[in-house]
Design a protein around this motif. Structure first.
Motif, PDB file in Angstrom:
ATOM      1  N   SER A   1     -18.435   3.341  -3.210  1.00 16.58           N
ATOM      2  CA  SER A   1     -16.984   3.163  -3.176  1.00 16.58           C
ATOM      3  C   SER A   1     -16.507   2.956  -1.749  1.00 16.58           C
ATOM      4  O   SER A   1     -15.731   2.043  -1.459  1.00 16.58           O
ATOM      5  CB  SER A   1     -16.299   4.389  -3.792  1.00 16.58           C
ATOM      6  OG  SER A   1     -14.895   4.257  -3.749  1.00 16.58           O
ATOM      7  N   LEU A   2     -16.988   3.792  -0.844  1.00 19.01           N
ATOM      8  CA  LEU A   2     -16.615   3.693   0.567  1.00 19.01           C
ATOM      9  C   LEU A   2     -17.065   2.355   1.151  1.00 19.01           C
ATOM     10  O   LEU A   2     -16.290   1.665   1.820  1.00 19.01           O
ATOM     11  CB  LEU A   2     -17.244   4.858   1.335  1.00 19.01           C
ATOM     12  CG  LEU A   2     -16.895   5.048   2.804  1.00 19.01           C
ATOM     13  CD1 LEU A   2     -17.182   6.497   3.206  1.00 19.01           C
ATOM     14  CD2 LEU A   2     -17.705   4.134   3.716  1.00 19.01           C
ATOM     15  N   THR A   3     -18.325   1.992   0.890  1.00 17.22           N
ATOM     16  CA  THR A   3     -18.866   0.760   1.455  1.00 17.22           C
ATOM     17  C   THR A   3     -18.137  -0.467   0.930  1.00 17.22           C
ATOM     18  O   THR A   3     -17.754  -1.364   1.693  1.00 17.22           O
ATOM     19  CB  THR A   3     -20.365   0.633   1.133  1.00 17.22           C
ATOM     20  OG1 THR A   3     -21.049   1.791   1.619  1.00 17.22           O
ATOM     21  CG2 THR A   3     -20.954  -0.609   1.771  1.00 17.22           C
ATOM     22  N   GLY A   4     -17.913  -0.491  -0.381  1.00 16.45           N
ATOM     23  CA  GLY A   4     -17.265  -1.654  -0.969  1.00 16.45           C
ATOM     24  C   GLY A   4     -15.863  -1.874  -0.458  1.00 16.45           C
ATOM     25  O   GLY A   4     -15.498  -2.991  -0.067  1.00 16.45           O
ATOM     26  N   THR A   5     -15.064  -0.820  -0.436  1.00 16.39           N
ATOM     27  CA  THR A   5     -13.688  -0.988   0.037  1.00 16.39           C
ATOM     28  C   THR A   5     -13.649  -1.237   1.540  1.00 16.39           C
ATOM     29  O   THR A   5     -12.751  -1.937   2.026  1.00 16.39           O
ATOM     30  CB  THR A   5     -12.830   0.245  -0.307  1.00 16.39           C
ATOM     31  OG1 THR A   5     -13.462   1.431   0.185  1.00 16.39           O
ATOM     32  CG2 THR A   5     -12.615   0.365  -1.803  1.00 16.39           C
TER      33      THR A   5
ATOM     34  N   GLY B   1      -7.257  -5.637  -7.968  1.00 11.38           N
ATOM     35  CA  GLY B   1      -8.156  -5.104  -8.977  1.00 11.38           C
ATOM     36  C   GLY B   1      -9.206  -4.177  -8.421  1.00 11.38           C
ATOM     37  O   GLY B   1      -9.812  -3.392  -9.157  1.00 11.38           O
ATOM     38  N   GLU B   2      -9.429  -4.239  -7.134  1.00 14.70           N
ATOM     39  CA  GLU B   2     -10.484  -3.462  -6.483  1.00 14.70           C
ATOM     40  C   GLU B   2     -10.151  -1.982  -6.367  1.00 14.70           C
ATOM     41  O   GLU B   2     -10.974  -1.118  -6.663  1.00 14.70           O
ATOM     42  CB  GLU B   2     -10.739  -4.043  -5.089  1.00 14.70           C
ATOM     43  CG  GLU B   2     -11.387  -3.096  -4.082  1.00 14.70           C
ATOM     44  CD  GLU B   2     -12.824  -2.770  -4.419  1.00 14.70           C
ATOM     45  OE1 GLU B   2     -13.332  -1.753  -3.913  1.00 14.70           O
ATOM     46  OE2 GLU B   2     -13.438  -3.523  -5.182  1.00 14.70           O
ATOM     47  N   TRP B   3      -8.944  -1.675  -5.931  1.00 12.54           N
ATOM     48  CA  TRP B   3      -8.643  -0.292  -5.536  1.00 12.54           C
ATOM     49  C   TRP B   3      -8.825   0.700  -6.677  1.00 12.54           C
ATOM     50  O   TRP B   3      -9.504   1.722  -6.522  1.00 12.54           O
ATOM     51  CB  TRP B   3      -7.219  -0.200  -4.981  1.00 12.54           C
ATOM     52  CG  TRP B   3      -6.884   1.179  -4.496  1.00 12.54           C
ATOM     53  CD1 TRP B   3      -7.184   1.719  -3.282  1.00 12.54           C
ATOM     54  CD2 TRP B   3      -6.200   2.202  -5.218  1.00 12.54           C
ATOM     55  NE1 TRP B   3      -6.714   3.012  -3.198  1.00 12.54           N
ATOM     56  CE2 TRP B   3      -6.108   3.325  -4.384  1.00 12.54           C
ATOM     57  CE3 TRP B   3      -5.641   2.265  -6.508  1.00 12.54           C
ATOM     58  CZ2 TRP B   3      -5.493   4.516  -4.787  1.00 12.54           C
ATOM     59  CZ3 TRP B   3      -5.023   3.447  -6.903  1.00 12.54           C
ATOM     60  CH2 TRP B   3      -4.952   4.551  -6.046  1.00 12.54           C
ATOM     61  N   GLY B   4      -8.230   0.413  -7.834  1.00 14.79           N
ATOM     62  CA  GLY B   4      -8.318   1.359  -8.942  1.00 14.79           C
ATOM     63  C   GLY B   4      -9.752   1.631  -9.346  1.00 14.79           C
ATOM     64  O   GLY B   4     -10.134   2.781  -9.608  1.00 14.79           O
ATOM     65  N   GLY B   5     -10.577   0.599  -9.383  1.00 14.41           N
ATOM     66  CA  GLY B   5     -11.965   0.783  -9.760  1.00 14.41           C
ATOM     67  C   GLY B   5     -12.756   1.565  -8.735  1.00 14.41           C
ATOM     68  O   GLY B   5     -13.594   2.403  -9.085  1.00 14.41           O
ATOM     69  N   ALA B   6     -12.512   1.299  -7.458  1.00 11.39           N
ATOM     70  CA  ALA B   6     -13.238   2.015  -6.412  1.00 11.39           C
ATOM     71  C   ALA B   6     -12.916   3.504  -6.438  1.00 11.39           C
ATOM     72  O   ALA B   6     -13.791   4.355  -6.250  1.00 11.39           O
ATOM     73  CB  ALA B   6     -12.891   1.421  -5.046  1.00 11.39           C
ATOM     74  N   VAL B   7     -11.636   3.830  -6.661  1.00  9.53           N
ATOM     75  CA  VAL B   7     -11.233   5.235  -6.745  1.00  9.53           C
ATOM     76  C   VAL B   7     -11.909   5.913  -7.928  1.00  9.53           C
ATOM     77  O   VAL B   7     -12.458   7.018  -7.813  1.00  9.53           O
ATOM     78  CB  VAL B   7      -9.697   5.356  -6.871  1.00  9.53           C
ATOM     79  CG1 VAL B   7      -9.289   6.777  -7.217  1.00  9.53           C
ATOM     80  CG2 VAL B   7      -9.028   4.915  -5.571  1.00  9.53           C
ATOM     81  N   LEU B   8     -11.882   5.261  -9.081  1.00  7.71           N
ATOM     82  CA  LEU B   8     -12.477   5.862 -10.273  1.00  7.71           C
ATOM     83  C   LEU B   8     -13.990   5.961 -10.154  1.00  7.71           C
ATOM     84  O   LEU B   8     -14.601   6.883 -10.703  1.00  7.71           O
ATOM     85  CB  LEU B   8     -12.094   5.045 -11.506  1.00  7.71           C
ATOM     86  CG  LEU B   8     -10.602   5.012 -11.831  1.00  7.71           C
ATOM     87  CD1 LEU B   8     -10.352   4.224 -13.109  1.00  7.71           C
ATOM     88  CD2 LEU B   8     -10.039   6.416 -11.972  1.00  7.71           C
ATOM     89  N   LEU B   9     -14.589   5.034  -9.443  1.00  9.45           N
ATOM     90  CA  LEU B   9     -16.042   5.058  -9.273  1.00  9.45           C
ATOM     91  C   LEU B   9     -16.490   6.371  -8.641  1.00  9.45           C
ATOM     92  O   LEU B   9     -17.395   7.045  -9.144  1.00  9.45           O
ATOM     93  CB  LEU B   9     -16.479   3.881  -8.405  1.00  9.45           C
ATOM     94  CG  LEU B   9     -17.983   3.722  -8.180  1.00  9.45           C
ATOM     95  CD1 LEU B   9     -18.677   3.378  -9.487  1.00  9.45           C
ATOM     96  CD2 LEU B   9     -18.241   2.651  -7.132  1.00  9.45           C
ATOM     97  N   SER B  10     -15.848   6.749  -7.544  1.00  6.11           N
ATOM     98  CA  SER B  10     -16.254   7.974  -6.856  1.00  6.11           C
ATOM     99  C   SER B  10     -15.727   9.221  -7.545  1.00  6.11           C
ATOM    100  O   SER B  10     -16.434  10.226  -7.673  1.00  6.11           O
ATOM    101  CB  SER B  10     -15.787   7.937  -5.399  1.00  6.11           C
ATOM    102  OG  SER B  10     -14.395   7.756  -5.313  1.00  6.11           O
TER     103      SER B  10
END
Length: 445
Positions: free
Chosen positions: A27-31, A141-150
């Motif tokens: 999540s950190l790396t992707g964002t 679309g990225e932010w919500g998924g990255a947050v939920l991922l972690s």
């Protein structure tokens, strides 16, 4: 009802949830990679694009036009939130995150290769706007998924910390972007930097996107989403349910974002203009101050998220919003002496206030919604707020300063933004971890 912030029994062994660390890093790396792309555009919109894409305009008009293309990225975010938010609650988090990474990365590389106004004429800024639109849709679309991922791989009672992974992305990306641009600006002449140097930062994102893509393709789906699907609870129309069943949550989550967005735009976008044009400082001075402030944020953001796992999340968030309103006038008084040291200290403190709102922001927004609607609800709130927060902030700053010639109106703008965020926090809810813990236990059983 389970009380918020449940404590573990005394003497209990604390084990890291399976896959949590890998998801946090992903999540950190992707964002970080995606906000690198977004951040280089932010800086370039202030320092480069007015000269090469809008060269025939008046100085302030060119700046406003350039900031308008910056705003397009924010205006496009709700489209990404709607499209990918719906998909994220229906088909899962992982696949959506791969698509958003590719969308942002390809658009950024193409911006780096785009001929300027002298070659394409009016087609150049037109294509720039379209590519910026693609960037914005991807980030939406990225932010919500990255947050939920972690957070969904982590422990629900520690959501403040686990969710902060995605929040580290913007300062990390900003750090990389400003670092690259600072090196280029320091080693190249102004003519070379404007001619081709700025393009290097955009084209370099191709390497970063490939790296991020390899990480995300190796991820599994989150335990919470697996449990939602196993129970047959995946929503058929998540967007409609958010608007009809969770309107208060949507308003609260959206308003909570306004002050952090406006504050971040002040220090990472508008200050590049104000300090160079009005205070007579160099581009290197400003970029250096932003670099140092972003470096501090790398530690402050997860610390702020963890702090709100121990203390009331809304209280910590609200204190930072009040502190912002008080601090901004003091900051402008500090920098009137044109001291590079005071500018740097001032930016560091300003971004620290931002960190104590932005760190817990992800957990606060996501916990306003039930797990089955969390991707759609969080994405909508985050992106809709961005339109009236970060999107128009550089335009408002520039227009206010051009019209009045003083910083008082800018401080007043931040005051209003702080009040809006405090209202959002007041109507929100504290976290209740019973639903998440049940889903995670079922998924890991």
């Amino acid at each position: 009802m389970t009380a918020p912030h449940q404590a573990s029994p005394a003497g209990a062994t604390r084990k890291l949830p399976p896959g949590a660390l890998k998801a946090y890093i992903a999540s950190l790396t992707g964002t970080s990679l995606e906000y690198y792309d977004f951040a280089i555009y932010s800086v370039a919109s202030a320092l480069v694009f007015p000269k090469i894409f809008f060269p025939n305009s008046d100085e302030f008009v060119g700046l406003l036009l350039s900031f308008s293309t910056f705003a397009v990225g924010y205006l496009a975010r709700p489209i990404g939130g709607i499209v990918f938010g719906r998909l994220g609650d229906r088909i899962g988090r992982k696949n959506v995150l791969v698509i958003t990474l590719l969308l942002i990365g390809i658009a950024t590389v193409l911006i780096g290769a785009l001929p300027d106004y002298s070659v394409l004429g009016v087609a150049a800024p037109t294509i720039l706007v379209l590519l910026r639109l693609a960037q914005g849709i991807g980030v939406g679309g990225e932010w919500g998924g990255a947050v939920l991922l972690s957070s969904e791989f982590g422990t629900a009672s520690k959501r403040g910390f686990w969710s902060s992974a995605a929040q580290i992305g913007p300062p990390a990306g900003n750090l990389m972007a400003n670092g690259v641009l600072a090196v280029l600006a320091a080693t190249l002449s102004n003519a070379d930097f404007l001619a081709w140097g700025w393009r290097v930062a955009f084209l370099a994102s191709a390497v970063l996107v490939v790296f991020g893509l390899l990480i995300r393709l190796k991820l599994e789906e989150t335990p919470v989403f697996k449990a939602i699907k196993a129970h047959g609870e995946a929503p058929k129309a998540p967007l409609r349910e958010v608007f009809t069943k969770e309107p208060r949550a949507l308003v609260s989550a959206a308003l909570s974002r306004i002050c952090p967005d406006v504050l971040y735009s002040l220090f990472t976008v508008f200050m590049a203009v104000y300090a160079t044009r009005e205070l007579g400082m160099t581009t290197g001075n400003v970029l250096g101050a932003i670099l140092i402030g972003s470096a501090f944020q790398l530690a402050l953001i997860p610390a702020a998220g963890a702090l709100t796992d121990r203390f009331n999340r809304r209280l910590v968030y609200g204190i930072a919003a009040v502190g912002t309103a008080v601090y901004i006038p003091l900051f402008f008084l500090m920098v009137q002496g044109r001291s590079v040291l005071l500018l740097t200290v001032g930016v560091v403190i300003g971004l620290a206030f931002h960190a104590f709102m932005y760190g817990p922001q992800a957990s606060y927004i996501t916990e306003q919604f039930p797990a089955r609607l969390r991707y759609a609800g969080s994405s909508l709130a985050y992106t809709l707020a961005g339109v009236v927060g970060g999107a128009i902030a550089p335009l408002v700053f520039t227009a206010l300063y051009a019209a009045t010639g003083n910083w008082y109106v800018i401080a007043a703008y931040l005051l209003v933004s702080s009040l809006v965020t405090i209202v959002g926090l007041a109507i929100g809810r504290d976290p209740h971890t019973d639903e998440e813990e049940r889903l995670l236990q079922d998924a890991r059983a």
